[in-house]
Design an enzyme around this catalytic site. Structure first.
Site, mmCIF file in Angstrom:
data_model
loop_
_atom_site.group_PDB
_atom_site.id
_atom_site.type_symbol
_atom_site.label_atom_id
_atom_site.label_comp_id
_atom_site.label_asym_id
_atom_site.label_seq_id
_atom_site.Cartn_x
_atom_site.Cartn_y
_atom_site.Cartn_z
ATOM 1 C CE LYS A 270 1.115 9.744 49.209
ATOM 2 N NZ LYS A 270 1.708 8.563 48.576
HETATM 3 P P1 NAD Z 1 9.886 7.014 55.801
HETATM 4 O O1 NAD Z 1 9.338 8.063 56.654
HETATM 5 O O2 NAD Z 1 9.859 5.602 56.273
HETATM 6 O O3 NAD Z 1 11.416 7.343 55.432
HETATM 7 C C1 NAD Z 1 11.822 8.555 54.862
HETATM 8 C C2 NAD Z 1 13.340 8.619 54.917
HETATM 9 O O4 NAD Z 1 13.780 9.824 54.300
HETATM 10 C C3 NAD Z 1 13.905 8.651 56.340
HETATM 11 O O5 NAD Z 1 15.104 7.923 56.375
HETATM 12 C C4 NAD Z 1 14.194 10.128 56.566
HETATM 13 O O6 NAD Z 1 15.209 10.317 57.519
HETATM 14 C C5 NAD Z 1 14.634 10.529 55.178
HETATM 15 N N1 NAD Z 1 14.499 11.966 54.948
HETATM 16 C C6 NAD Z 1 13.533 12.803 55.391
HETATM 17 N N2 NAD Z 1 13.771 14.055 55.006
HETATM 18 C C7 NAD Z 1 14.909 14.009 54.285
HETATM 19 C C8 NAD Z 1 15.673 14.986 53.614
HETATM 20 N N3 NAD Z 1 15.292 16.285 53.601
HETATM 21 N N4 NAD Z 1 16.784 14.572 52.970
HETATM 22 C C9 NAD Z 1 17.140 13.270 52.988
HETATM 23 N N5 NAD Z 1 16.460 12.315 53.609
HETATM 24 C C10 NAD Z 1 15.372 12.685 54.252
HETATM 25 O O7 NAD Z 1 9.165 7.145 54.381
HETATM 26 P P2 NAD Z 1 9.013 6.051 53.240
HETATM 27 O O8 NAD Z 1 7.711 5.370 53.444
HETATM 28 O O9 NAD Z 1 10.262 5.253 53.135
HETATM 29 O O10 NAD Z 1 8.838 6.984 51.961
HETATM 30 C C11 NAD Z 1 9.952 7.512 51.255
HETATM 31 C C12 NAD Z 1 9.510 7.906 49.852
HETATM 32 O O11 NAD Z 1 8.975 6.767 49.196
HETATM 33 C C13 NAD Z 1 8.421 8.982 49.776
HETATM 34 O O12 NAD Z 1 8.603 9.738 48.610
HETATM 35 C C14 NAD Z 1 7.156 8.149 49.639
HETATM 36 O O13 NAD Z 1 6.107 8.893 49.041
HETATM 37 C C15 NAD Z 1 7.678 7.064 48.742
HETATM 38 N N6 NAD Z 1 6.874 5.844 48.751
HETATM 39 C C16 NAD Z 1 6.639 5.142 49.900
HETATM 40 C C17 NAD Z 1 5.888 3.974 49.858
HETATM 41 C C18 NAD Z 1 5.649 3.123 51.067
HETATM 42 O O14 NAD Z 1 5.061 2.054 50.919
HETATM 43 N N7 NAD Z 1 6.078 3.508 52.256
HETATM 44 C C19 NAD Z 1 5.351 3.531 48.635
HETATM 45 C C20 NAD Z 1 5.617 4.255 47.477
HETATM 46 C C21 NAD Z 1 6.376 5.407 47.544
#
Ligand code: NAD
Length: 422
Positions: free
Chosen positions: A112
């Protein structure tokens, strides 16, 4: 991302990840010598990233790249841009990536990375310069056979394109396999953008089928409306679920009769926030977790479900779109209450599975149709779900312990087979 004064991390995430490992190791009787190896990260680097800002000043950001384990293959894991990023958070996320790849049976270890920054307050030019400098600082750490970054919170296809370009310019030729989540025009995979949410959808489908239910008619709340949350809300809506609550970092929205998800997607892409969407009551992100629903999908950040709110959650199923949204003490409360948790290493693994497909396609320079990508994703997700379900049932374990147990055993076996060098 808007700057937050108080970190979302209440407890040290790396300590929590190690605690989970110890619990699983006890249950599955894994050799303590191996647990000592698996409880540490192979490599963690911290770099300073000076960036010329648009106003003429220079700002120096801190960046991290951590490799947890490479026993099963090169390390794989996203890069996070967020003001709260810490080294211990990155280490915990790297460890979870090791378990996730092992559970999916794909030939990667876990890594990561992250930069402590507020990408929402930065211009595109500033983001590009920061990304290119960060890539240069870690250029000897990454590579298609070594360590392959991908998007995470606050990063997207554009950021991956700059990493790909910076790495390739330094090597003197295009290196498609150095990073995944790239835009389609430069060697991305069809289906990658939606993959994490699609994988979660497949896992939810399998789980509700075990309960002789279907997604159609279920009431759903989704926290976070970024890559994972927005596509998951869309897919569940398309399957006939009623999405009663959604949120982003600015606002939570609730409508017991159902949010108009296509309108929410259009509003978010136009306004950059859910704030101002019509026909929904405004709620906080904390309230969203407690609304009356059948399925709750936390898809934002870690540690949102804690011992303080776990007993008030009404959903009977929690699908962890985010990594680490439920703390171990909340886990115990939810377990006692019989809530079915679809753990992060299973539920959000779709992203890394299609990243694996993107890496394979890039190495072969031969690209697949989207139906092929989605069908292969479904095969891998369903196999992992079945193996986890079977282990949970046969050993009377929660799904999380079963999933981690299978994964940790696989990494432990690989470590024993390879032997500890020298
Ligand atoms: P992103 O940046 O696209 O979206 C994050 C979302 O969370 C946004 O809508 C943001 O406004 C919201 N957010 C941020 N801070 C917040 C808070 N304090 N309270 C509530 N909402 C909040 O990120 P993502 O890629 O969608 O990732 C989200 C989660 O999924 C993370 O935990 C990430 O590790 C996990 N994840 C992502 C992927 C991927 O392929 N992108 C894969 C596996 C896991």
């Amino acid at each position: 991302m808007t700057a937050v004064e108080v970190s979302h991390l209440r407890e040290n995430p790396f300590e929590l990840a190690r605690e989970q490992l110890r619990r699983v190791a006890d249950t599955f009787q894994i050799d303590p010598n191996l647990v000592a190896v698996l409880g540490r990260c192979k490599k963690a680097i911290e770099v300073s990233v000076p960036v010329g800002m648009d106003d003429g000043s220079t700002q120096v950001f801190t960046g991290y790249r951590v490799t947890h384990n490479v026993a099963r293959g090169p390390s794989k894991g996203g890069i996070r841009y967020h003001p709260d990023v810490t080294l211990d958070e990155v280490k915990s996320l790297a460890m979870w990536m090791t378990w996730k790849c092992a559970l999916m049976g794909i030939p990667f270890g876990g890594a990561k990375g992250g930069i402590v920054c507020d990408p929402k307050s930065m211009s595109r030019g500033e983001l590009e310069r920061m990304t290119r400098r960060f890539t240069s600082e870690i250029i000897n750490e990454i590579g298609p056979e070594k360590d392959i970054p991908a998007p995470d919170v606050g990063t997207d296809g554009s950021v991956m394109a700059w990493i790909f370009d910076t790495y390739s310019m330094n090597k003197g030729h295009s290196v498609l396999g150095v990073v995944t989540g790239k835009p389609l025009t430069i060697g991305g995979s069809l289906g990658r953008t939606e993959a994490t949410a699609r994988g979660a959808l497949f896992v939810i489908r399998d789980a509700v089928a075990k309960q002789d239910r279907s997604i159609a008619g279920m009431k759903v709340a989704v926290q976070g409306f970024g890559n994972v949350g927005s596509y998951l809300a869309r897919f569940l809506h398309e399957e006939g679920a009623t999405v009663v609550a959604i949120s982003d970092s600015r606002v939570g929205l609730y409508n017991p009769k159902g949010i108009d998800v296509p309108a929410a997607l259009a509003h978010k892409s136009e306004a950059g926030t859910l704030a101002g969407l019509k026909d929904a009551e405004q709620i906080t992100n904390e309230e969203l977790l407690l609304v009356d629903c059948d399925l709750l999908a936390p898809c934002a950040l870690e540690q949102v479900i804690t011992e303080e709110n776990a007993d008030k959650i009404k959903a009977q199923i929690i699908c962890e779109g985010a990594n680490g949204p439920v703390t171990p003490s909340a886990d115990a409360i939810l377990e006692d209450r019989g809530v079915l948790i679809l753990p992060d290493v299973l539920a959000n693994a779709g992203g890394v599975v299609v990243s694996y497909f993107e890496w394979v396609q890039g190495l072969q320079e031969y690209f697949w149709k989207e139906v092929e990508v989605n069908a292969k994703l479904n095969d891998i997700m369903s196999r992992a779900f079945d193996e986890t379900w079977e282990t949970a049932q046969s050993r009377s374990l929660p799904m999380r312990v079963a999933a981690y147990g299978l994964a940790v055993q696989r990494v432990a076996e690989a470590t024993v087979t390879r032997g500890i060098y020298p």
